[in-house]
Scaffold this active site. Structure first.
Site, PDB file in Angstrom:
ATOM      1  N   GLN A  50       0.833  -1.414  -0.031  1.00 56.20           N
ATOM      2  CA  GLN A  50       0.069   0.073   0.046  1.00 56.20           C
ATOM      3  C   GLN A  50       0.975   1.304   0.178  1.00 56.20           C
ATOM      4  O   GLN A  50       0.631   2.189  -0.881  1.00 56.20           O
ATOM      5  CB  GLN A  50      -1.023  -0.090   1.365  1.00 56.20           C
ATOM      6  CG  GLN A  50      -2.029  -1.243   1.121  1.00 56.20           C
ATOM      7  CD  GLN A  50      -2.728  -1.316   2.627  1.00 56.20           C
ATOM      8  OE1 GLN A  50      -2.308  -0.584   3.554  1.00 56.20           O
ATOM      9  NE2 GLN A  50      -3.551  -2.058   2.479  1.00 56.20           N
ATOM     10  N   PHE A  88       3.876   1.723  -1.139  1.00 53.66           N
ATOM     11  CA  PHE A  88       4.770   2.025  -2.477  1.00 53.66           C
ATOM     12  C   PHE A  88       3.757   2.442  -3.580  1.00 53.66           C
ATOM     13  O   PHE A  88       4.174   2.899  -4.579  1.00 53.66           O
ATOM     14  CB  PHE A  88       5.441   0.784  -2.827  1.00 53.66           C
ATOM     15  CG  PHE A  88       6.774   0.347  -2.075  1.00 53.66           C
ATOM     16  CD1 PHE A  88       6.952   1.019  -0.826  1.00 53.66           C
ATOM     17  CD2 PHE A  88       7.637  -0.446  -2.512  1.00 53.66           C
ATOM     18  CE1 PHE A  88       8.180   0.817   0.136  1.00 53.66           C
ATOM     19  CE2 PHE A  88       8.712  -0.599  -1.965  1.00 53.66           C
ATOM     20  CZ  PHE A  88       8.997   0.114  -0.573  1.00 53.66           C
ATOM     21  N   ARG A  89       2.418   2.688  -3.299  1.00 54.62           N
ATOM     22  CA  ARG A  89       1.488   3.170  -4.317  1.00 54.62           C
ATOM     23  C   ARG A  89       1.613   4.597  -4.227  1.00 54.62           C
ATOM     24  O   ARG A  89       1.424   5.499  -5.427  1.00 54.62           O
ATOM     25  CB  ARG A  89       0.143   2.779  -4.058  1.00 54.62           C
ATOM     26  CG  ARG A  89      -0.216   1.675  -4.136  1.00 54.62           C
ATOM     27  CD  ARG A  89      -0.008   1.015  -5.397  1.00 54.62           C
ATOM     28  NE  ARG A  89      -0.569   1.749  -6.482  1.00 54.62           N
ATOM     29  CZ  ARG A  89      -1.755   2.055  -7.101  1.00 54.62           C
ATOM     30  NH1 ARG A  89      -2.721   1.274  -6.465  1.00 54.62           N
ATOM     31  NH2 ARG A  89      -2.161   2.879  -7.931  1.00 54.62           N
ATOM     32  N   ARG A 106       3.862   7.415  -5.188  1.00 51.51           N
ATOM     33  CA  ARG A 106       4.828   7.535  -6.237  1.00 51.51           C
ATOM     34  C   ARG A 106       5.962   8.724  -6.070  1.00 51.51           C
ATOM     35  O   ARG A 106       6.800   8.630  -6.792  1.00 51.51           O
ATOM     36  CB  ARG A 106       4.373   7.622  -7.631  1.00 51.51           C
ATOM     37  CG  ARG A 106       3.465   6.550  -7.914  1.00 51.51           C
ATOM     38  CD  ARG A 106       2.279   6.731  -8.827  1.00 51.51           C
ATOM     39  NE  ARG A 106       1.254   7.667  -8.222  1.00 51.51           N
ATOM     40  CZ  ARG A 106       0.223   8.168  -9.303  1.00 51.51           C
ATOM     41  NH1 ARG A 106       0.373   7.981 -10.298  1.00 51.51           N
ATOM     42  NH2 ARG A 106      -0.680   8.987  -8.365  1.00 51.51           N
ATOM     43  N   GLU A 162      14.384  -1.311  -1.021  1.00 50.46           N
ATOM     44  CA  GLU A 162      14.001  -2.410   0.100  1.00 50.46           C
ATOM     45  C   GLU A 162      15.037  -3.303   0.117  1.00 50.46           C
ATOM     46  O   GLU A 162      15.829  -3.589  -0.846  1.00 50.46           O
ATOM     47  CB  GLU A 162      12.824  -2.572  -0.404  1.00 50.46           C
ATOM     48  CG  GLU A 162      12.092  -3.468   0.444  1.00 50.46           C
ATOM     49  CD  GLU A 162      10.618  -4.256  -0.207  1.00 50.46           C
ATOM     50  OE1 GLU A 162      10.537  -3.698  -1.326  1.00 50.46           O
ATOM     51  OE2 GLU A 162      10.006  -5.103   0.485  1.00 50.46           O
ATOM     52  N   SER A 189      16.096  -7.202  -0.485  1.00 53.23           N
ATOM     53  CA  SER A 189      16.003  -7.896  -1.450  1.00 53.23           C
ATOM     54  C   SER A 189      16.185  -9.415  -0.992  1.00 53.23           C
ATOM     55  O   SER A 189      17.036  -9.873  -0.327  1.00 53.23           O
ATOM     56  CB  SER A 189      16.884  -7.707  -2.740  1.00 53.23           C
ATOM     57  OG  SER A 189      16.699  -8.850  -3.572  1.00 53.23           O
ATOM     58  N   ARG A 212      -3.574   7.950   4.634  1.00 55.77           N
ATOM     59  CA  ARG A 212      -3.303   6.616   5.442  1.00 55.77           C
ATOM     60  C   ARG A 212      -3.699   6.601   6.840  1.00 55.77           C
ATOM     61  O   ARG A 212      -3.523   5.662   7.578  1.00 55.77           O
ATOM     62  CB  ARG A 212      -1.892   5.992   5.135  1.00 55.77           C
ATOM     63  CG  ARG A 212      -1.686   6.166   3.724  1.00 55.77           C
ATOM     64  CD  ARG A 212      -2.526   4.832   3.046  1.00 55.77           C
ATOM     65  NE  ARG A 212      -2.093   4.557   1.611  1.00 55.77           N
ATOM     66  CZ  ARG A 212      -2.711   3.645   0.918  1.00 55.77           C
ATOM     67  NH1 ARG A 212      -3.654   2.974   1.313  1.00 55.77           N
ATOM     68  NH2 ARG A 212      -2.256   3.479  -0.566  1.00 55.77           N
TER      69      ARG A 212
END
Ligand SMILES: Cc1cc2nc3c(=O)[nH]c(=O)nc-3n(C[C@H](O)[C@H](O)[C@H](O)COP(=O)(O)OP(=O)(O)OC[C@H]3O[C@@H](n4cnc5c(N)ncnc54)[C@H](O)[C@@H]3O)c2cc1C
Length: 220
Positions: free
Chosen positions: A75, A77-78, A80, A86, A88, A183
């Protein structure tokens, strides 16, 4: 800050570039002037927010380190206008942890964004336990696949969305306030609401005029 008090979730401020006076300076450059004293400068910040003159708030830049469950990050990372880096799971198989919700409500029948009846402790306990067991089974399979030589990038597909992940995030204050507004609203999911509220708490001491004015305008 340990958002869910589980010793894993994390929100920390890495760096904040700028402060309330940076907002004032950016706004007053139009008049080739920097400050008109604390009272007028604070009032200017409130005026800018009220009128939607938000450009000056882009000169305050915040970097945070976050550890959150993957469904929250998806949510997050929506949004922009942020910069993200992040961990890996192609490169590391260490520090695998899962978020186990403690207070579990029931889906409202009419409103898809609403959860009701959070206070049923017995129900929460049973569901939490099922999620914990499912996470443990997934982890066992993950390690089994790794031991069989399956690459990390493939083995990870068996890990559920409550897997914790960590990322660095950098954003300017204008867009951070937009994120917090969306949020922390009632219709956002509980878990991301907790991060949004914590961010507000984290940054308030660094930019008190901006945050207090923003809270007042947005009814916090
Ligand atoms: C309660 C809730 C439920 C949601 N449900 C869903 C869902 O079911 N499915 C789903 O896919 N998403 C969902 N979203 C995500 C939502 O649609 C937005 O993508 C997300 O909230 C980011 O908002 P934003 O675009 O304003 O933010 P950002 O991406 O941070 O952008 C900030 C602002 O920059 C400007 N901007 C950014 N990019 C562009 C662009 N390309 N063109 C023009 N202007 C731009 C806009 O003014 C935007 O408001 C949900 C969000 C919330 C809060």
């Amino acid at each position: 800050m340990d958002i869910f008090q589980d010793g894993i979730s994390e929100l920390s401020l890495v760096e904040i570039l700028g402060n309330d006076m940076r907002v004032v300076q950016a706004a007053r450059v139009s008049y080739n002037c920097e400050s008109k004293g604390a009272e007028k400068d604070e009032a200017l910040i409130k005026f800018l927010l009220q009128e939607g003159h938000l450009g000056p708030f882009e000169h305050v830049v915040i970097t945070m380190k976050v550890t959150a469950p993957i469904f929250v990050i998806r949510q997050w990372f929506r949004h922009r206008t942020w910069s993200y880096n992040e961990i890996s799971r192609r490169y590391t198989s260490s520090d695998i942890n899962f978020y186990i919700p403690k207070r579990i409500g029931v889906q409202d029948v009419k409103n898809k964004q609403k959860v009701i009846d959070y206070d049923n402790a017995a129900f929460s306990f049973v569901v939490s336990d099922k999620i914990r067991k499912h996470s443990a089974i997934s982890l066992d399979l993950y390690y089994e696949l790794l031991e069989a030589g399956v690459p990390r990038e493939t083995a990870r597909v068996v890990l559920p969305q409550n897997l914790y992940s960590s990322f660095y995030a950098t954003v300017d204050l204008r867009n951070l306030l937009g994120f917090i507004k969306e949020r922390s609203a009632e219709n956002a999911q509980y878990e991301i609401r907790e991060y949004a509220k914590a961010i507000l708490q984290l940054i308030t001491p660094h930019i008190p005029w901006s945050i207090e004015a923003w809270k007042e305008i947005n009814g916090y």
